[in-house]
Write an enzyme that holds these catalytic residues in place. Structure first.
Site, PDB file in Angstrom:
ATOM      1  N   ARG A   1       0.949  -1.599   0.129  1.00 16.61           N
ATOM      2  CA  ARG A   1      -0.478  -0.231  -0.124  1.00 16.61           C
ATOM      3  C   ARG A   1       0.786   1.527   0.369  1.00 16.61           C
ATOM      4  NH1 ARG A   1      -4.165  -1.448   4.378  1.00 16.61           N
ATOM      5  NH2 ARG A   1      -2.826  -2.389   5.296  1.00 16.61           N
TER       6      ARG A   1
ATOM      7  N   ASP B   1       2.061 -24.106   6.101  1.00 14.12           N
ATOM      8  CA  ASP B   1       2.673 -24.343   8.014  1.00 14.12           C
ATOM      9  C   ASP B   1       4.107 -24.983   7.996  1.00 14.12           C
ATOM     10  OD1 ASP B   1       2.964 -25.055  10.349  1.00 14.12           O
ATOM     11  OD2 ASP B   1       1.396 -26.146  11.256  1.00 14.12           O
ATOM     12  N   HIS B   2       4.853 -23.822   8.370  1.00  9.30           N
ATOM     13  CA  HIS B   2       6.248 -23.377   7.836  1.00  9.30           C
ATOM     14  C   HIS B   2       7.074 -24.886   8.524  1.00  9.30           C
ATOM     15  CE1 HIS B   2       6.009 -21.433  11.748  1.00  9.30           C
ATOM     16  NE2 HIS B   2       7.245 -21.916  12.088  1.00  9.30           N
TER      17      HIS B   2
ATOM     18  N   GLU C   1       8.570 -21.405  23.517  1.00 14.98           N
ATOM     19  CA  GLU C   1       8.876 -20.000  23.352  1.00 14.98           C
ATOM     20  C   GLU C   1       9.682 -20.155  24.982  1.00 14.98           C
ATOM     21  OE1 GLU C   1       7.016 -18.693  19.628  1.00 14.98           O
ATOM     22  OE2 GLU C   1       5.618 -19.593  20.542  1.00 14.98           O
TER      23      GLU C   1
ATOM     24  N   ASP D   1      -2.717 -19.920  18.077  1.00 11.23           N
ATOM     25  CA  ASP D   1      -1.834 -19.824  17.705  1.00 11.23           C
ATOM     26  C   ASP D   1      -0.796 -21.396  17.442  1.00 11.23           C
ATOM     27  OD1 ASP D   1       0.440 -17.880  16.354  1.00 11.23           O
ATOM     28  OD2 ASP D   1       0.969 -18.179  17.835  1.00 11.23           O
TER      29      ASP D   1
ATOM     30  N   HIS E   1       0.890 -26.329  14.137  1.00 14.44           N
ATOM     31  CA  HIS E   1       1.862 -27.040  14.209  1.00 14.44           C
ATOM     32  C   HIS E   1       1.634 -28.299  14.835  1.00 14.44           C
ATOM     33  CE1 HIS E   1       3.038 -23.076  12.703  1.00 14.44           C
ATOM     34  NE2 HIS E   1       3.417 -22.906  14.082  1.00 14.44           N
TER      35      HIS E   1
END
Lengths: 348, 513
Positions: free
Chosen positions: B67, B201-202, B240, B259, B264
């Site tokens: 943008r 989904d990395h 994490e 999340d 995952h």
């Protein structure tokens, strides 16, 4: 962060190679990244290297006078117990500084595998030391035993949470004063303690057990009224530990230690209401004897004597043995040190 | 150049059989949200490293859409800075010089139909020097725009496979709950065929996750013991050490369950527990994953408290730094009940796994960053070694470490050298970093490359996403009506104490994070 990297390696050198890195104001993330980079940098065509780490070793801050001793012990560590070694030191600046050494033993000859291990010295201020467990957590290798080494038995563990991540604590009660035994008794109630002084007594424990193995000797156990224990001049802690072990195993409740004619004397109550007098006397014990020189058990007119013919000077340096994660090293220690502490504190 | 009419049966590419390194066909990659965070951190570095590795076709162009007022030169400068900062290999002059002229920028509003007409014209211009290149549309934007972009692309004739291959790549979250996921799938499927959609989904791009398949299905010794008879339980952890950073706007409405668990961890569960696929191709592998997800027991809302625990981080110390509580993070309401930690017991009701629980947990502000699958085998029935401190001889465990150190290890019990029969656990370990020379590609490199090749094996299919939501749905329902919020846990701790209750039978305990 202000890093500086250097290597001691020279072309054609076969062993050992040391790579160094130092930086000020680092985070755990920085250190992990640098460790990873150094590990990768060690390999390459024609160089087969494996990271050899058998445990995580955390060294808590020790007084300056101990530093050389700590250095010496850690320098030899790679030969017997390659580790991820994290040495904590205190400084006054409000940040964490790090010095990293990676050492690789490169064996001569084609097709051989070299072994590498690393050491990180972390200097931080008192406030950060109090929360050092949170800094160290990301640096610990998973699934390896973690050991905290108190180079001085009286040293504080700066962050109690370190013990939550620890399988055992390594100390040498022989290096401090006998007042440390009470503290070690508390520690042993909380976690496994590998006391090098306890390791030096391995011969004495085995020899005493062997002395009572014959049936006629074992029959005397309930009738013991006196124990005489001669110890090396500097070895009162070892003598107390051994006496504590006797008391714990034989179910004697020791009273307070008293000084009498240059000897230390303890009266213990046996399970059947009798008394056992334990006398600890300093002696000149040359050549190393694990802190103890001679033990005699008396039951009426009968005597069982244990001499020091099997105690050798190799028992003096227990670091390599005590640092191994074998739980058998600490077998019997907690009740023994508790009984020893009770003698010093007055009564159990 | 106009599209070439293809014959009904294409001749075999006789050259392909000898080629190890597959190069995608000529490609125009269109990145929506090209000046955003995801593009800077992951996509642009991935494009660069694919170029550096010789894995992009000679005819390759990337059009960034954003943008902000920006021309080609400004976009190229932005891309260079992003690559310098985030590429795992840094940036070298030659590769950058070959990539730079292939980067273009198109400014526009995603709701504006004119943007898509301009995009069509720009693509046509790039196609003027050869056969039309395949179009890969990467949506690195808020999911709120997925439907709009997909339908606008279709309206502009850019999704029509009959003319030229076109693919749509989208990032999670795929919906906010089952209802919105179904609606999103409907919206996308009205514009693109399912075979054209690549849901990322990395985690599936990570080496260890792919290696999980190789470990399981290329090693004969594992398959016979990979079942309820030999496996006592499985723990899948994604911990994490970081907090939510500046993601409060998204995270506070999602929480850990949306999340991480819904995508995952459900994917890791499926890959760990699924049956062996007949072939390693997209639909066969995904069929097996869907079969597994269908066999996961759905809890009733009333059962949820017995099987699922949620927590929210309080203040504490992590990585040597004092950190604030979740509710004190910027943008988080003071009375937020969002979960930053979830632990759940999953029962897989099929022949292979009945009675063997899978424990899933994820959380923020835990002591360290670690993602792993730990398979705990049953203990031996009888230990004949007296006086050997057998309490320490824990059962065998196989650990597949996804991050930070990708690798695998097996815990065995061994005799300690010496005269006594002392035993203790030892690790047999393999680490990618030290077992193979050369770096592993970033997950995004692998996934982007696969998408350019049209290989959807490592991407999530619509029915997988829907099954994942069906498992999560009762939990969301229960929590929405639950008066009791998440348990507060101290940052830097192992998580809420209540999570231990889930495992507290038969001596089970969570692995230390």
């Amino acid at each position: 962060m202000t890093p500086a990297t250097a290597t001691d390696a020279t072309p054609g050198q076969e062993f050992p190679e040391r790579m160094r890195w130092a930086a000020k104001g680092v985070s755990a993330h920085d250190l992990n990244a640098e460790l990873d980079r150094l590990h990768r940098a060690t390999g390459g065509p024609g160089r087969v290297l494996a990271l050899a780490r058998t445990l995580n070793l955390i060294v808590v801050p020790s007084p300056d006078r101990r530093e050389k001793e700590v250095e010496r012990a850690l320098d030899g560590l790679g030969h017997h117990t390659p580790s991820r070694t994290l040495v904590l030191r205190m400084h006054r600046t409000a940040r964490v500084d790090a010095a990293l050494v990676m050492e690789c033993q490169m064996p001569a000859g084609a097709g051989r595998v070299g072994l590498c291990h690393d050491r990180v010295v972390l200097s931080m201020d008192a406030a950060r030391l109090e929360h050092s467990a949170s800094f160290l957590a990301p640096l610990l290798l998973t699934d390896l035993p973690t050991v905290v080494w108190l180079p001085e038995a009286g040293s504080d563990i700066p962050d109690p949470r370190l013990l939550e991540r620890t399988q055992y604590v390594l100390v040498d009660s022989g290096s401090g004063g006998h007042e440390d035994l009470a503290r070690l008794a508390d520690l042993a109630a909380e976690t496994r303690v590998h006391d090098m002084a306890w390791g030096r007594l391995v011969y004495w424990r085995a020899a005493v057990a062997a002395a009572f193995e014959p049936a006629q000797s074992r029959a005397l156990l309930p009738d013991i009224t006196e124990v005489e224990l001669r110890y090396e001049v500097e070895g009162l802690q070892a003598a107390l530990l051994l006496a504590g072990w006797f008391a714990a195993r034989a179910d004697w409740r020791p009273g307070a230690v008293e000084s009498q004619d240059g000897a230390a004397r303890v009266v213990a109550a046996s399970a059947d209401g009798g008394e056992v007098a334990i006398t600890l006397t300093a002696a000149d014990c040359q050549g190393g004897c694990g802190g103890v020189d001679h033990v005699v058990f008396r039951a009426g007119s009968d005597e069982i004597e244990v001499g020091r013919s099997g105690a050798t000077s190799s028992l003096r340096n227990m670091f390599a043995e005590a640092i191994q994660p074998e739980p058998s090293f600490a077998r019997g220690y907690a009740p023994a040190v508790t009984a020893a502490a009770a003698m010093l504190n007055g009564a159990e | 150049m106009s599209a070439v009419t293809q014959p009904e049966t294409l001749p075999e590419n006789v050259f392909a059989a000898d080629v190890e390194k597959a190069l995608p066909p000529p490609t125009t990659l269109v990145i929506f949200g090209a000046t955003g965070d995801l593009a800077a951190r992951k996509l642009l570095p991935a494009v660069y490293n694919l170029r550096r590795g010789g894995l992009l076709p000679e005819r390759f162009h990337a059009i960034g859409i954003g943008r902000s007022e920006s021309g080609d030169d400004a976009f190229r400068a932005h891309a260079r800075e992003a690559i310098s900062s985030y590429s795992r290999t840094g940036i070298d002059g030659d590769t950058w010089e070959s990539l730079e002229p292939r980067l273009e920028f198109l400014q526009g509003d995603l709701d504006d139909h004119g943007l898509y007409e301009s995009l069509g014209e720009r693509i046509a211009k790039l196609d003027a020097d050869g056969p039309p290149a395949q179009r890969v549309f990467y949506l690195a934007v808020s999911p709120a725009f997925f439907g709009t972009i997909a339908q606008s692309l279709a309206s502009a004739g850019l999704s029509d496979e009959a003319k030229v291959p076109a693919r749509l790549m989208i990032e999670k979250p795929f919906g906010h709950d089952l209802e919105t996921a179904l609606a999103l799938n409907d919206e996308i499927s009205s514009a693109f065929d399912e075979s054209q959609v690549f849901r990322i989904d990395h985690y599936l791009g990570k080496e260890t996750v792919q290696n999980l398949q190789v470990m399981r299905f290329a090693n004969g010794i594992l398959e016979p013991v990979w079942n309820r008879r030999y496996v006592e339980h499985v723990q899948i952890t994604m911990a994490e050490d970081i907090g939510i950073g500046r993601r409060a706007a998204y995270y506070d409405s999602a929480g850990a369950i949306r999340d991480v668990i819904q995508n995952h961890l459900m994917q890791l569960l499926a890959l760990t527990a699924m049956e062996a696929p007949v072939r390693f191709d997209a639909d066969t592998v995904r069929d097996e994953k869907v079969k597994l997800l269908r066999s996961v027991r759905r809890y009733t809302a009333a059962e949820v408290p017995d099987y699922v625990v949620r927590g929210q981080y309080g203040s504490g110390w992590v990585g040597g730094e004092e950190v604030p509580a979740y509710v004190d993070e910027e943008g988080v309401p003071d009375d937020s009940r969002t979960d930053t930690y979830v632990a759940m017991r999953v029962e897989v009701d099929n022949w292979r796994w009945a009675g063997t629980p899978f424990y899933l947990r994820c959380g923020k502000r835990l002591p360290r960053r670690v993602t792993e699958i730990a398979v705990q085998f049953r203990p031996v029935p009888h230990l004949p070694f007296a006086r050997s401190d057998l309490a320490e001889a824990e059962p065998n465990q196989m650990i597949l470490s996804v991050q930070p150190d990708e690798g695998a290890s097996l815990r065995l019990v061994a005799k300690v050298p010496g005269q006594s029969m002392n035993v203790r656990p030892v690790q047999m370990e393999f680490k990618y970093g030290t077992s193979f020379l050369g770096d592993s590609p970033e997950a995004y490199e692998r996934l982007l490359h696969d998408a350019l090749l049209g290989d959807a094996t490592l991407f999530t299919r619509a029915d997988e996403v829907e099954q994942e939501w069906r498992i999560i749905e009762p939990i969301l329902e229960r929590w929405a009506s639950d008066l009791q919020g998440p348990e507060i846990y101290e940052s830097g701790s192992q998580g809420p104490g209540e999570a231990n209750r889930l495992l507290a039978i038969r001596g089970r305990a969570w692995r230390q994070i």
